[in-house]
Design a protein around this motif. Structure first.
Motif, PDB file in Angstrom:
ATOM      1  N   CYS A 184      52.026   3.324  56.534  1.00 35.23           N
ATOM      2  CA  CYS A 184      53.162   4.245  56.422  1.00 35.23           C
ATOM      3  C   CYS A 184      52.685   5.565  55.819  1.00 35.23           C
ATOM      4  CB  CYS A 184      54.242   3.604  55.543  1.00 35.23           C
ATOM      5  SG  CYS A 184      55.576   4.696  55.046  1.00 35.23           S
ATOM      6  N   SER A 238      52.122  -3.162  55.601  1.00 29.18           N
ATOM      7  CA  SER A 238      53.211  -2.290  56.046  1.00 29.18           C
ATOM      8  C   SER A 238      53.119  -0.911  55.410  1.00 29.18           C
ATOM      9  CB  SER A 238      54.567  -2.899  55.692  1.00 29.18           C
ATOM     10  OG  SER A 238      54.740  -4.117  56.345  1.00 29.18           O
ATOM     11  N   LYS A 264      61.662   2.220  61.747  1.00 22.82           N
ATOM     12  CA  LYS A 264      61.278   1.049  62.551  1.00 22.82           C
ATOM     13  C   LYS A 264      62.515   0.405  63.185  1.00 22.82           C
ATOM     14  CE  LYS A 264      56.871   0.659  61.334  1.00 22.82           C
ATOM     15  NZ  LYS A 264      55.807   1.168  61.137  1.00 22.82           N
ATOM     16  N   LEU A 292      60.685  -5.951  56.066  1.00 22.38           N
ATOM     17  CA  LEU A 292      60.477  -4.536  55.784  1.00 22.38           C
ATOM     18  C   LEU A 292      61.538  -4.008  54.823  1.00 22.38           C
ATOM     19  CD1 LEU A 292      58.220  -2.742  56.853  1.00 22.38           C
ATOM     20  CD2 LEU A 292      59.779  -1.916  58.607  1.00 22.38           C
TER      21      LEU A 292
END
Length: 180
Positions: free
Chosen positions: A50, A46, A73, A166
């Motif tokens: 980014c 993740s 997101k 997340l």
């Protein structure tokens, strides 16, 4: 002379990205070791995807970047859900549930935005409470489907799980900041 300047610039940029990658790897490893909910592979994948996370120079900047990433997101998923709802892609008898889920996602994005403001005040306890509230809002979407007279599986369960994981990242990183 221009070549030397170009070479120095490239070196500095590579150094910044190498530092950020190391920060991401170290932070994910430490956070996953202390928080069983946080999956190391998910954290690494993740954050390596980014852009803001890749330029973070310290844990505080990484927390802000991960919160912004989660908020972005969440807004994207909300926009896609709204688009699908407007295009009538969900069963008609689920309209109220979809509208509730849209509201839950909108609320989660707002909560994450407020959490970022809280971070600037260094109120880590409140920040964590707000992010947990954002995750609970996502859970409420799934619960609405389970609580029907004929229980169903939420069509948003995968999105909810993804966003929950997340959001767990900045929570775990903030816990690390609290210990410093």
């Amino acid at each position: 002379m221009k070549f030397l300047l170009y070479l120095i610039t490239c070196f500095l940029l590579l150094n910044v990205f190498a530092t950020a990658k190391s920060l991401i790897q170290d932070s994910c490893k430490k956070a996953a070791a202390k928080n069983r909910k946080l999956k190391l592979d998910f954290c690494l994948k993740s954050l390596e995807g980014c852009r803001q996370c890749k330029t973070a120079k310290n844990l505080g900047e990484l927390v802000m970047a991960t919160m912004k990433n989660a908020e972005t997101k969440t807004k994207r998923v909300h926009a896609q859900m709204k688009k699908d709802f407007d295009a009538k892609k969900y069963p008609k008898d689920n309209d109220m549930l979809v509208m509730e889920c849209l509201s839950d996602y909108s609320g989660t994005a707002q909560i994450l935005d407020l959490a970022m403001e809280t971070f600037e005040d260094h109120d880590y306890k409140d920040l964590i409470s707000r992010m947990n509230l954002g995750m609970e809002s996502l859970d409420a979407c799934d619960e609405g489907y389970k609580e029907r007279s004929t229980p169903q599986i939420s069509p948003f369960i995968k999105s909810n799980e993804f966003l929950t994981h997340l959001i767990e990242i900045p929570i775990a990183f903030t816990e690390m900041l609290k210990r410093k």
